[in-house]
Motif scaffolding. Structure first.
Motif, mmCIF file in Angstrom:
data_model
loop_
_atom_site.group_PDB
_atom_site.id
_atom_site.type_symbol
_atom_site.label_atom_id
_atom_site.label_comp_id
_atom_site.label_asym_id
_atom_site.label_seq_id
_atom_site.Cartn_x
_atom_site.Cartn_y
_atom_site.Cartn_z
ATOM 1 N N GLY A 108 29.865 49.354 41.649
ATOM 2 C CA GLY A 108 28.562 49.782 41.123
ATOM 3 C C GLY A 108 27.454 49.499 42.119
ATOM 4 N N ALA A 109 27.659 48.509 43.010
ATOM 5 C CA ALA A 109 26.626 48.199 44.007
ATOM 6 C C ALA A 109 26.621 49.259 45.104
ATOM 7 C CB ALA A 109 26.851 46.812 44.605
ATOM 8 N N THR A 110 27.818 49.678 45.542
ATOM 9 C CA THR A 110 27.900 50.748 46.555
ATOM 10 C C THR A 110 28.976 51.770 46.139
ATOM 11 O OG1 THR A 110 29.637 49.721 47.914
ATOM 12 C CG2 THR A 110 27.350 49.091 48.429
ATOM 13 N N THR A 111 28.805 52.976 46.639
ATOM 14 C CA THR A 111 29.751 54.048 46.321
ATOM 15 C C THR A 111 31.140 53.717 46.880
ATOM 16 O OG1 THR A 111 27.871 55.504 46.592
ATOM 17 C CG2 THR A 111 30.009 56.579 46.461
ATOM 18 N N PHE A 112 31.172 53.099 48.067
ATOM 19 C CA PHE A 112 32.456 52.765 48.698
ATOM 20 C C PHE A 112 33.267 51.821 47.798
ATOM 21 C CE2 PHE A 112 34.677 50.163 52.175
ATOM 22 C CZ PHE A 112 35.760 51.039 52.243
ATOM 23 N N ARG A 113 32.594 50.826 47.226
ATOM 24 C CA ARG A 113 33.293 49.883 46.325
ATOM 25 C C ARG A 113 33.827 50.612 45.095
ATOM 26 N NH1 ARG A 113 32.203 44.140 47.212
ATOM 27 N NH2 ARG A 113 31.157 44.161 49.206
ATOM 28 N N THR A 114 32.966 51.410 44.490
ATOM 29 C CA THR A 114 33.367 52.103 43.258
ATOM 30 C C THR A 114 34.556 53.028 43.529
ATOM 31 O OG1 THR A 114 31.069 51.993 42.570
ATOM 32 C CG2 THR A 114 32.491 53.502 41.333
ATOM 33 N N ASN A 115 34.443 53.809 44.610
ATOM 34 C CA ASN A 115 35.528 54.756 44.911
ATOM 35 C C ASN A 115 36.812 54.034 45.286
ATOM 36 O OD1 ASN A 115 33.840 56.828 44.353
ATOM 37 N ND2 ASN A 115 33.381 57.371 46.477
ATOM 38 N N SER A 116 36.700 52.913 45.996
ATOM 39 C CA SER A 116 37.911 52.171 46.408
ATOM 40 C C SER A 116 38.629 51.590 45.193
ATOM 41 C CB SER A 116 37.539 51.051 47.375
ATOM 42 O OG SER A 116 36.990 51.587 48.546
ATOM 43 N N ALA A 117 37.867 51.024 44.264
ATOM 44 C CA ALA A 117 38.494 50.458 43.057
ATOM 45 C C ALA A 117 39.181 51.571 42.264
ATOM 46 C CB ALA A 117 37.456 49.742 42.209
ATOM 47 N N ALA B 155 31.550 47.813 33.532
ATOM 48 C CA ALA B 155 30.787 48.963 33.022
ATOM 49 C C ALA B 155 30.789 50.085 34.052
ATOM 50 C CB ALA B 155 29.358 48.536 32.689
ATOM 51 N N ASN B 156 30.489 49.752 35.292
ATOM 52 C CA ASN B 156 30.449 50.789 36.334
ATOM 53 C C ASN B 156 31.815 51.422 36.568
ATOM 54 O OD1 ASN B 156 27.722 51.220 37.664
ATOM 55 N ND2 ASN B 156 27.810 49.000 37.496
ATOM 56 N N LEU B 157 32.852 50.591 36.525
ATOM 57 C CA LEU B 157 34.206 51.114 36.716
ATOM 58 C C LEU B 157 34.558 52.118 35.613
ATOM 59 C CD1 LEU B 157 36.463 50.618 38.753
ATOM 60 C CD2 LEU B 157 37.346 48.817 37.266
ATOM 61 N N ALA B 158 34.006 51.874 34.423
ATOM 62 C CA ALA B 158 34.293 52.750 33.287
ATOM 63 C C ALA B 158 33.291 53.905 33.190
ATOM 64 C CB ALA B 158 34.280 51.933 32.001
ATOM 65 N N GLY B 159 32.401 54.015 34.180
ATOM 66 C CA GLY B 159 31.470 55.145 34.209
ATOM 67 C C GLY B 159 30.171 54.921 33.470
ATOM 68 N N VAL B 160 29.910 53.655 33.027
ATOM 69 C CA VAL B 160 28.626 53.345 32.382
ATOM 70 C C VAL B 160 27.740 52.744 33.475
ATOM 71 C CG1 VAL B 160 27.481 51.993 30.563
ATOM 72 C CG2 VAL B 160 29.872 52.718 30.279
ATOM 73 N N PHE C 192 37.811 49.956 27.718
ATOM 74 C CA PHE C 192 39.263 50.067 27.526
ATOM 75 C C PHE C 192 39.652 51.516 27.233
ATOM 76 C CE2 PHE C 192 43.200 50.195 25.167
ATOM 77 C CZ PHE C 192 44.042 49.566 26.075
ATOM 78 N N LYS C 193 38.811 52.172 26.419
ATOM 79 C CA LYS C 193 39.085 53.569 26.063
ATOM 80 C C LYS C 193 39.151 54.443 27.325
ATOM 81 C CE LYS C 193 37.333 56.671 22.565
ATOM 82 N NZ LYS C 193 36.134 57.001 21.801
ATOM 83 N N THR C 194 38.252 54.186 28.255
ATOM 84 C CA THR C 194 38.217 54.982 29.488
ATOM 85 C C THR C 194 39.324 54.579 30.455
ATOM 86 O OG1 THR C 194 35.837 55.014 29.266
ATOM 87 C CG2 THR C 194 36.705 55.714 31.397
ATOM 88 N N LEU C 195 39.486 53.264 30.655
ATOM 89 C CA LEU C 195 40.365 52.799 31.741
ATOM 90 C C LEU C 195 41.831 52.677 31.310
ATOM 91 C CD1 LEU C 195 37.866 50.137 33.137
ATOM 92 C CD2 LEU C 195 38.555 52.257 34.293
ATOM 93 N N GLN C 196 42.061 52.398 30.026
ATOM 94 C CA GLN C 196 43.439 52.277 29.502
ATOM 95 C C GLN C 196 44.261 51.226 30.250
ATOM 96 O OE1 GLN C 196 44.877 54.087 26.718
ATOM 97 N NE2 GLN C 196 42.694 54.379 26.334
ATOM 98 N N VAL C 197 43.597 50.133 30.648
ATOM 99 C CA VAL C 197 44.253 48.998 31.310
ATOM 100 C C VAL C 197 43.722 47.740 30.617
ATOM 101 C CG1 VAL C 197 44.415 47.704 33.488
ATOM 102 C CG2 VAL C 197 44.291 50.198 33.551
ATOM 103 N N PRO C 198 44.568 46.730 30.339
ATOM 104 C CA PRO C 198 44.047 45.478 29.768
ATOM 105 C C PRO C 198 42.895 44.935 30.624
ATOM 106 C CG PRO C 198 46.438 45.463 29.740
ATOM 107 C CD PRO C 198 46.030 46.689 30.510
ATOM 108 N N LEU C 199 41.826 44.501 29.939
ATOM 109 C CA LEU C 199 40.616 44.079 30.658
ATOM 110 C C LEU C 199 40.243 42.646 30.307
ATOM 111 C CD1 LEU C 199 38.353 47.190 29.862
ATOM 112 C CD2 LEU C 199 39.651 46.753 31.968
ATOM 113 N N VAL C 200 39.708 41.932 31.294
ATOM 114 C CA VAL C 200 39.063 40.637 31.042
ATOM 115 C C VAL C 200 37.637 40.774 31.566
ATOM 116 C CG1 VAL C 200 39.060 38.162 31.490
ATOM 117 C CG2 VAL C 200 41.243 39.389 31.375
ATOM 118 N N ILE C 201 36.670 40.718 30.645
ATOM 119 C CA ILE C 201 35.259 40.857 31.023
ATOM 120 C C ILE C 201 34.615 39.483 30.867
ATOM 121 C CG2 ILE C 201 33.126 42.143 30.608
ATOM 122 C CD1 ILE C 201 34.782 44.214 29.075
ATOM 123 N N THR C 202 34.021 38.973 31.962
ATOM 124 C CA THR C 202 33.512 37.589 31.901
ATOM 125 C C THR C 202 31.994 37.535 31.966
ATOM 126 O OG1 THR C 202 33.824 37.410 34.289
ATOM 127 C CG2 THR C 202 35.569 36.522 32.889
ATOM 128 N N GLY C 203 31.477 36.416 31.476
ATOM 129 C CA GLY C 203 30.050 36.129 31.439
ATOM 130 C C GLY C 203 29.905 34.905 30.541
#
Ligand code: ATP
Ligand code: TZP
Ligand code: MG
Ligand code: MG
Length: 261
Positions: free
Chosen positions: A94-103, A123-128, A151-162
């Motif tokens: 989400g910070a740079t396009t290169f990171r988002t596209n690489s992930a 959020a950015n990985l899921a398009g938000v 989860f709906k978008t990515l369909q992979v188990p997620l761990v979201i921290t904060g």
């Protein structure tokens, strides 16, 4: 039920990390403190062999280069073939396009067992679209809602921290409220957590159980460390000590979990 930290300490799984230059030393020391064994290996000439002999693989894009992403994909595919779990830490997505596209490229080419990131990254990985300032990102969306949406978008188990952590898979969602704000004042605590989750995945086929136990253990170790040391430098050392010290029974007593399905 016995906490999985006891099993990690008994089995001492080997964790292959392709990770960023900032956190390599902290991650290796942290994994030793947990009772696992770390190896950092990045060269495309060796990553497949290393991933196949490991108990888990961590792909962390914190200081990514094109060559490193290519190596991650080779390692990830080798791990998939060998049945080795793979954790993706999408640092700074989400910070740079290169990171988002690489992930996104990694997710397309590798079957990832679990993704661990902060709310902004997930959020950015899921398009938000959400602001990620360097590697620090949060999201305005409620974390439970974000978990469902991502989860709906990515369909992979997620761990979201904060402040509150959420683990989500197809039919389970668990929140873990352990931890301490000092964790945000030490670099690499998110990255080490991803490696610790990889160590727990090495001893359990149940992704939600492994991630939840990793989070409660990690959070309780941080709380104990903060009781002893109130500044980031000394907290970092106390935290490593607590990762090696805290036992499963104490974590089971202090863990703060909320389950929903
Ligand atoms: P960032 O890049 O924003 O620093 P990160 O990838 O380092 O994120 P965090 O979200 O900081 O990852 O999570 C690392 C650990 O810190 C987790 O165990 C999480 O529970 C804990 N943590 C983060 N913020 C808080 C907080 N405000 N209070 C308690 N624990 C927290
Ligand atoms: N810059 C690139 S990677 C990195 C920094 C500061 C480390 C990030 O570690 P964490 O665990 O996400 O805070
Ligand atoms: Mg952090
Ligand atoms: Mg991070």
């Amino acid at each position: 039920m016995r906490h999985l930290i006891e099993k990690v300490r008994k089995q001492q799984p080997l964790i292959h990390n392709i990770t960023n230059q900032v956190v390599m030393n902290f991650t290796a020391n942290g994994l030793y403190a947990v009772g696992a064994a770390p190896v950092m290996a990045h060269a495309k000439e060796e990553v497949e062999e290393m991933a196949q002999m490991a108990s888990s693989l961590v792909l962390n894009i914190g200081t990514l280069t094109k060559e490193q992403i290519d190596a991650m994909i080779l390692a990830g595919k080798a791990a998939n073939q060998a049945g080795v779990p793979v954790v993706l830490d999408p640092v700074g997505v989400g910070a740079t396009t290169f990171r988002t596209n690489s992930a996104k490229r990694i997710l397309k080419e590798v079957n990832v067992t679990c993704i661990r990131g902060n709310a902004g990254e997930i959020a950015n990985l899921a398009g938000v679209e959400t602001e990620v300032r360097g590697v620090d990102g949060s999201s305005d969306t409620d974390i439970q809602q974000l978990a469902n949406l991502a989860f709906k978008t990515l369909q992979v188990p997620l761990v979201i921290t904060g402040e509150e952590d959420v683990v989500i898979d197809r039919d389970t969602r668990v929140s873990v409220s352990n931890g301490h704000p000092l964790l945000t004042k030490v670099t690499g605590t998110g990255c080490l957590l991803s490696a610790v989750i990889a160590a727990f995945l090495a001893v359990s086929d149940n992704v939600v159980e492994a991630a939840t136990d990793a989070l409660s253990y990690y959070g309780v170790a941080a709380e104990n460390a903060a009781d002893q040391q109130g500044f980031p430098g000394s907290f970092q050392i106390a935290f490593l000590d607590q990762l090696s010290e805290v036992d499963g029974e104490t974590v089971n007593k202090k863990k703060q979990l909320t389950r929903s399905s």
